[in-house]
Structures are given as structure tokens and as C-alpha cells.
Design a protein around this motif. Structure first.
Motif, PDB file in Angstrom:
ATOM      1  N   ILE A  21       1.013  -1.174   0.044  1.00 15.11           N
ATOM      2  CA  ILE A  21       0.151   0.052  -0.139  1.00 15.11           C
ATOM      3  C   ILE A  21       0.941   1.274  -0.075  1.00 15.11           C
ATOM      4  CG2 ILE A  21      -1.513   1.300   1.492  1.00 15.11           C
ATOM      5  CD1 ILE A  21      -2.742  -1.170   2.284  1.00 15.11           C
ATOM      6  N   LYS A  22       2.175   1.119   0.843  1.00 12.42           N
ATOM      7  CA  LYS A  22       2.776   2.378   0.976  1.00 12.42           C
ATOM      8  C   LYS A  22       3.683   2.578  -0.442  1.00 12.42           C
ATOM      9  CE  LYS A  22       5.238   2.892   4.623  1.00 12.42           C
ATOM     10  NZ  LYS A  22       6.307   2.710   5.741  1.00 12.42           N
ATOM     11  N   ASN A  23       4.278   1.568  -1.046  1.00 15.74           N
ATOM     12  CA  ASN A  23       4.609   1.667  -2.245  1.00 15.74           C
ATOM     13  C   ASN A  23       3.866   2.054  -3.436  1.00 15.74           C
ATOM     14  OD1 ASN A  23       7.066   0.808  -1.093  1.00 15.74           O
ATOM     15  ND2 ASN A  23       6.731  -1.276  -1.702  1.00 15.74           N
ATOM     16  N   LYS A  24       2.540   1.769  -3.488  1.00 14.62           N
ATOM     17  CA  LYS A  24       1.725   1.892  -4.608  1.00 14.62           C
ATOM     18  C   LYS A  24       0.867   3.321  -4.135  1.00 14.62           C
ATOM     19  CE  LYS A  24       2.505  -1.557  -6.781  1.00 14.62           C
ATOM     20  NZ  LYS A  24       3.383  -1.702  -8.261  1.00 14.62           N
ATOM     21  N   GLN A  25       1.500   3.930  -3.125  1.00 15.14           N
ATOM     22  CA  GLN A  25       0.723   5.124  -2.858  1.00 15.14           C
ATOM     23  C   GLN A  25      -0.770   5.024  -2.757  1.00 15.14           C
ATOM     24  OE1 GLN A  25       2.642   7.901  -5.176  1.00 15.14           O
ATOM     25  NE2 GLN A  25       4.219   8.375  -4.020  1.00 15.14           N
ATOM     26  N   ILE A  26      -1.505   3.947  -2.275  1.00 13.67           N
ATOM     27  CA  ILE A  26      -2.849   3.878  -2.073  1.00 13.67           C
ATOM     28  C   ILE A  26      -3.458   4.733  -0.943  1.00 13.67           C
ATOM     29  CG2 ILE A  26      -4.699   2.006  -1.589  1.00 13.67           C
ATOM     30  CD1 ILE A  26      -3.050   0.117  -3.149  1.00 13.67           C
ATOM     31  N   SER A  27      -4.439   5.488  -1.143  1.00 11.11           N
ATOM     32  CA  SER A  27      -4.749   6.448   0.107  1.00 11.11           C
ATOM     33  C   SER A  27      -5.951   6.059   0.690  1.00 11.11           C
ATOM     34  CB  SER A  27      -5.182   7.586  -0.655  1.00 11.11           C
ATOM     35  OG  SER A  27      -6.253   7.505  -1.437  1.00 11.11           O
ATOM     36  N   SER A  28      -6.261   4.697   0.741  1.00 11.45           N
ATOM     37  CA  SER A  28      -7.460   4.260   1.498  1.00 11.45           C
ATOM     38  C   SER A  28      -7.115   4.276   3.132  1.00 11.45           C
ATOM     39  CB  SER A  28      -7.776   2.937   1.225  1.00 11.45           C
ATOM     40  OG  SER A  28      -7.913   2.671  -0.112  1.00 11.45           O
ATOM     41  N   GLY A  29      -8.018   4.652   3.627  1.00  9.41           N
ATOM     42  CA  GLY A  29      -8.086   4.441   5.238  1.00  9.41           C
ATOM     43  C   GLY A  29      -7.627   2.854   5.563  1.00  9.41           C
ATOM     44  N   LEU A  30      -7.097   2.579   6.674  1.00 14.19           N
ATOM     45  CA  LEU A  30      -6.439   1.232   6.928  1.00 14.19           C
ATOM     46  C   LEU A  30      -6.722   0.901   8.541  1.00 14.19           C
ATOM     47  CD1 LEU A  30      -3.471  -0.369   5.243  1.00 14.19           C
ATOM     48  CD2 LEU A  30      -4.179  -1.162   7.607  1.00 14.19           C
TER      49      LEU A  30
END
Length: 227
Positions: free
Chosen positions: A66-75
Motif C-alpha cells: 500500500i505504501k509503495n503504490k501510494q494507495i490512499s485508503s484508510g486502514l
């Protein structure tokens, strides 16, 4: 809200998803790292529920992805591991919250809503834009202080437009976000047009401005610059 549930325990995943459906969420499921990463590449989610112990890897692998793909979803991490190191590691690597199993589904719901408010709504329950006011806690819409009689999908559609002001949203993106990833394979998205048409008609009947513009051949845009 659209949620991806990453949990290998099928019984617990069933329980969570049944609860989410009852609360009006749109949800998708993944039971392993590979499926989760494939879905995260193809679709967008407001929030991700992430178990740390998965059959083909660790939830921390997904955190890195998620960090590498810069995904902005809440987690929100949901884990039976109550170790302090896991909590610190998870939060320092991008998780917004950490919930230890077992948990009450009502608490899960409250934490999801809190993450959504922080990530999407700037920490408030109410979105106000000119003549439109939307209460995300009560799921109520006012136009020129007049209550709008909207369906749940019309409410979700308006909320999606408001948090994506001035962005062109394809009919396919709207469909997958509000109805689920399965709609990605449909031959057409005429049902999106009908919901947009009904929403615009209701806003207009309340003498609200028509901010929703058709982008021909693509989809729609909520024009926040319209006077």
C-alpha cells in the motif's frame, strides 16, 4: 463507504461482511495477500480491514504494498496479535487504527466511521457546499435547508461527488465504488445514468444548483466552480 475486508478466517469474514451489508456499506473480500494486492491494484476503497496473519504472507507485506503504490485508503488492522510491537509497527507503517480480536462489531463500525471522517471529511460529520448540506451520521441531505427525500444509493452518489469535487468520474468508477467490484464486468452502466438523473431532478426540485455535469463519453463531474 466501500470497504475491502482482508481476512482469512471465513467465518469471521462472513460475520463482518454481513454486518457491513446491514449497515449499508459496500464491501469486497480477500482471503490472502495475492488476492488483496490484485484488488488494490484494480479498484479503489475508502477503507481496508487488514488481518496480520494470512496464509500466503503477512499483513505487513500488504502494508508495504500500500505504501509503495501510494494507495490512499484508510486502514484498520484487525488482529488476534495483541503485541505492542505489532501495534507500533502497524501504525508507524501507515495503519490508521488497530483493533484486537475479539471485538464488538459496533466498535468496528465506530472505528471505520472515525477513519472515514479523518481521511475523507476533514474530521467532521457534516459536508456543507453552498446550498447542499449532507449529514453523514444521520445520512440526511438538505438543499436550501429543505430535506431531500433520497434513496440510499442517491445519498451515496451525492457523497461520492462531494468528496471528489471537480474530478471527472467515469460511469465505471461510480458503479464499482457504489455497487461493488463485480460491476467492472458489466456490458453497460445505464443504471448509473438513471441514478444520476434522479438525483439531479430531486436537487433541482428543491431549487438547488445543478452542479453535476455530464462529461460525454466518459461520465460525470461535480463542478464546484459553478455559480
Amino acid at each position: 463507504m466501500k470497504v475491502l475486508v482482508i481476512e482469512d478466517n471465513r467465518q469471521l469474514a462472513d460475520s463482518i461482511c454481513n454486518f457491513l451489508q446491514g449497515e449499508g456499506y459496500v464491501y469486497e473480500r480477500a482471503h490472502d495477500v495475492k488476492t488483496a494486492e490484485d484488488k488494490l491494484l484494480m479498484f479503489s476503497y475508502d477503507c481496508i480491514l487488514l488481518d496480520l496473519m494470512l496464509p500466503d504472507g503477512s499483513g505487513f507485506d500488504i502494508l508495504d504494498f500500500i505504501k509503495n503504490k501510494q494507495i490512499s485508503s484508510g486502514l484498520l488492522i484487525i488482529s488476534a496479535r495483541d503485541a505492542l510491537d505489532d501495534k507500533i509497527n502497524g501504525l508507524e507503517n501507515g495503519a490508521d487504527d488497530y483493533l484486537t480480536k475479539p471485538f464488538h462489531l459496533s466498535e468496528l463500525n465506530a472505528r471505520l466511521k472515525a477513519i472515514y471522517r479523518r481521511k475523507k471529511l476533514e474530521g467532521t460529520d457534516t459536508i456543507i457546499f453552498n446550498d447542499i448540506s449532507l449529514d453523514t451520521d444521520r445520512m440526511e441531505v438538505l438543499v436550501n435547508d429543505t430535506p431531500l427525500d433520497v434513496t440510499r444509493k442517491e445519498y451515496d452518489l451525492l457523497l461520492y461527488f462531494l468528496i471528489n469535487k471537480n474530478r471527472v468520474l467515469s460511469r465505471q468508477a461510480i458503479a464499482t465504488h457504489l455497487w461493488g467490484d463485480y460491476t467492472d464486468n458489466l456490458a453497460n452502466f445505464d443504471f448509473v445514468y438513471q441514478h444520476v438523473k434522479n438525483l439531479r431532478k430531486k436537487i433541482s426540485a428543491a431549487r438547488g444548483a445543478d452542479y453535476i455535469e455530464t462529461v460525454y463519453g466518459v461520465g460525470y463531474k461535480f463542478n464546484a466552480n459553478k455559480v
